[in-house]
Motif scaffolding. Sequence first.
Motif, PDB file in Angstrom:
ATOM      1  N   VAL A   1       0.707  -0.817  -0.226  1.00 16.20           N
ATOM      2  CA  VAL A   1       0.446   0.405  -0.168  1.00 16.20           C
ATOM      3  C   VAL A   1       1.135   1.197  -0.064  1.00 16.20           C
ATOM      4  O   VAL A   1       1.858   1.058   1.053  1.00 16.20           O
ATOM      5  CB  VAL A   1      -1.165   0.411   1.320  1.00 16.20           C
TER       6      VAL A   1
ATOM      7  N   ASP B   1      -2.560   2.438  -5.100  1.00 14.89           N
ATOM      8  CA  ASP B   1      -4.462   1.721  -4.374  1.00 14.89           C
ATOM      9  C   ASP B   1      -5.150   0.974  -5.727  1.00 14.89           C
ATOM     10  O   ASP B   1      -5.936   0.269  -5.335  1.00 14.89           O
ATOM     11  CB  ASP B   1      -5.314   3.538  -4.202  1.00 14.89           C
TER      12      ASP B   1
ATOM     13  N   LEU C   1      -3.865  -2.764  -6.914  1.00 18.24           N
ATOM     14  CA  LEU C   1      -4.493  -3.298  -6.215  1.00 18.24           C
ATOM     15  C   LEU C   1      -6.193  -3.542  -6.073  1.00 18.24           C
ATOM     16  O   LEU C   1      -6.676  -4.566  -5.710  1.00 18.24           O
ATOM     17  CB  LEU C   1      -4.668  -2.584  -4.143  1.00 18.24           C
TER      18      LEU C   1
ATOM     19  N   HIS D   1      -7.094  -7.051  -6.869  1.00 15.90           N
ATOM     20  CA  HIS D   1      -8.650  -7.522  -5.980  1.00 15.90           C
ATOM     21  C   HIS D   1      -9.763  -8.418  -7.051  1.00 15.90           C
ATOM     22  O   HIS D   1     -10.688  -9.485  -6.621  1.00 15.90           O
ATOM     23  CB  HIS D   1      -8.779  -6.974  -5.299  1.00 15.90           C
TER      24      HIS D   1
ATOM     25  N   LEU E   1      -0.378  -7.985   1.428  1.00 18.30           N
ATOM     26  CA  LEU E   1       0.575  -6.792   1.737  1.00 18.30           C
ATOM     27  C   LEU E   1       1.638  -7.079   2.676  1.00 18.30           C
ATOM     28  O   LEU E   1       1.193  -8.026   3.806  1.00 18.30           O
ATOM     29  CB  LEU E   1      -0.690  -5.939   1.203  1.00 18.30           C
TER      30      LEU E   1
ATOM     31  N   TYR F   1      -5.213  -9.002   1.151  1.00 12.03           N
ATOM     32  CA  TYR F   1      -5.483  -7.989   0.785  1.00 12.03           C
ATOM     33  C   TYR F   1      -7.474  -8.645   0.319  1.00 12.03           C
ATOM     34  O   TYR F   1      -7.388  -9.264  -0.013  1.00 12.03           O
ATOM     35  CB  TYR F   1      -5.196  -7.066  -0.098  1.00 12.03           C
ATOM     36  N   GLU F   2      -8.450  -7.326   1.480  1.00  8.98           N
ATOM     37  CA  GLU F   2      -9.701  -7.959   0.886  1.00  8.98           C
ATOM     38  C   GLU F   2     -10.848  -7.000   0.833  1.00  8.98           C
ATOM     39  O   GLU F   2     -11.772  -6.694   0.429  1.00  8.98           O
ATOM     40  CB  GLU F   2      -9.806  -8.617   2.052  1.00  8.98           C
TER      41      GLU F   2
ATOM     42  N   SER G   1     -10.677  -2.535   3.172  1.00 10.72           N
ATOM     43  CA  SER G   1     -10.168  -3.892   4.600  1.00 10.72           C
ATOM     44  C   SER G   1      -8.816  -3.036   5.250  1.00 10.72           C
ATOM     45  O   SER G   1      -7.487  -3.489   6.307  1.00 10.72           O
ATOM     46  CB  SER G   1     -10.388  -5.245   3.865  1.00 10.72           C
ATOM     47  N   LEU G   2      -8.265  -1.806   4.571  1.00 10.44           N
ATOM     48  CA  LEU G   2      -6.841  -1.409   5.517  1.00 10.44           C
ATOM     49  C   LEU G   2      -7.175  -0.602   6.070  1.00 10.44           C
ATOM     50  O   LEU G   2      -7.988   0.110   6.789  1.00 10.44           O
ATOM     51  CB  LEU G   2      -6.330  -0.846   4.412  1.00 10.44           C
TER      52      LEU G   2
ATOM     53  N   GLU H   1      -2.177  -0.878   6.361  1.00  5.59           N
ATOM     54  CA  GLU H   1      -1.800  -2.199   6.599  1.00  5.59           C
ATOM     55  C   GLU H   1      -3.075  -2.616   6.772  1.00  5.59           C
ATOM     56  O   GLU H   1      -4.337  -2.295   6.981  1.00  5.59           O
ATOM     57  CB  GLU H   1      -0.750  -2.217   7.900  1.00  5.59           C
ATOM     58  N   PRO H   2      -3.060  -4.112   6.439  1.00  7.06           N
ATOM     59  CA  PRO H   2      -4.337  -5.137   5.527  1.00  7.06           C
ATOM     60  C   PRO H   2      -4.439  -5.833   8.005  1.00  7.06           C
ATOM     61  O   PRO H   2      -3.745  -6.036   8.854  1.00  7.06           O
ATOM     62  CB  PRO H   2      -4.106  -6.588   5.394  1.00  7.06           C
TER      63      PRO H   2
END
Length: 206
Positions: free
Chosen positions: A66, A75, A78, A82, A90, A104-105, A109-110, A119-120
């Motif tokens: 990230v 961003d 990612l 996804h 991540l 990473y969801e 989700s961060l 961070e995740p």
Amino acid sequence: MCEQENGPDPRSGDAVAERKRDLRERLLTARRHTPQEVLDARAASLGAHVLAIPEVAFAGTVAAYVSMGTEPPTDAVLAALHARGAHVLLPVLLGDNDLDWAPYEGPDSLRDAGRGLREPATTPLGVDAVASADVVLVPGLAVSADGVRMGRGGGSYDRALARVGENALRVLLLHPDEIDQDVPAAPHDQRVDVVVSAEGVVRFTA
Ligand SMILES: Nc1ncnc2c1ncn2[C@@H]1O[C@H](COP(=O)(O)OP(=O)(O)OP(=O)(O)O)[C@@H](O)[C@H]1O
Ligand SMILES: [Mg+2]
């Protein structure tokens, strides 16, 4: 004693570390002085170049990061990876600057991890999880003409890249003027296969 006798031996690791410090300072200053509209204007083409790399387009698992501050933004990359169903890992920065990895969801989700880091919030899978990646997207500050990478000085990505499979593609994201720098290299410094900026993709030959 004269300065020459006291100065760092140019062959020593100390001299490399000192030259890296100088280069980091110069490049970080340049990033700070880049107008926000220039950084914003680069974002879309950088993302498009990354996603058009065939290994990225077809990767099952991508280890990424990230972006923060004046780094080339990740961003949109990612989110696109996804959305097409890639498994995205991540980094989670550990106390000794090593990196753990968590899935990473999606953009929501961060969590804020302090010092500008996001961070995740998912469960970390361990430092060796990066070995499952087909492609690794890494941050940095500079790359040499033959692919030696320099980062911010934690040694985090030197450790992480040492665990990556030999068939994985290592992709560094930089600003255009950070490519082809005179990067001082120590034995632990890892190379990358590809560097991407808003101006395009450069592949290094082995
Ligand atoms: N595999 C490793 N294990 C432990 N320490 C390491 C390892 N690789 C590098 N380091 C240490 O990390 C420190 C910083 O290394 P270096 O200057 O190469 O950082 P960098 O590549 O710019 O950082 P980063 O990888 O976090 O972007 C050095 O003191 C180096 O010895
Ligand atoms: Mg290094």
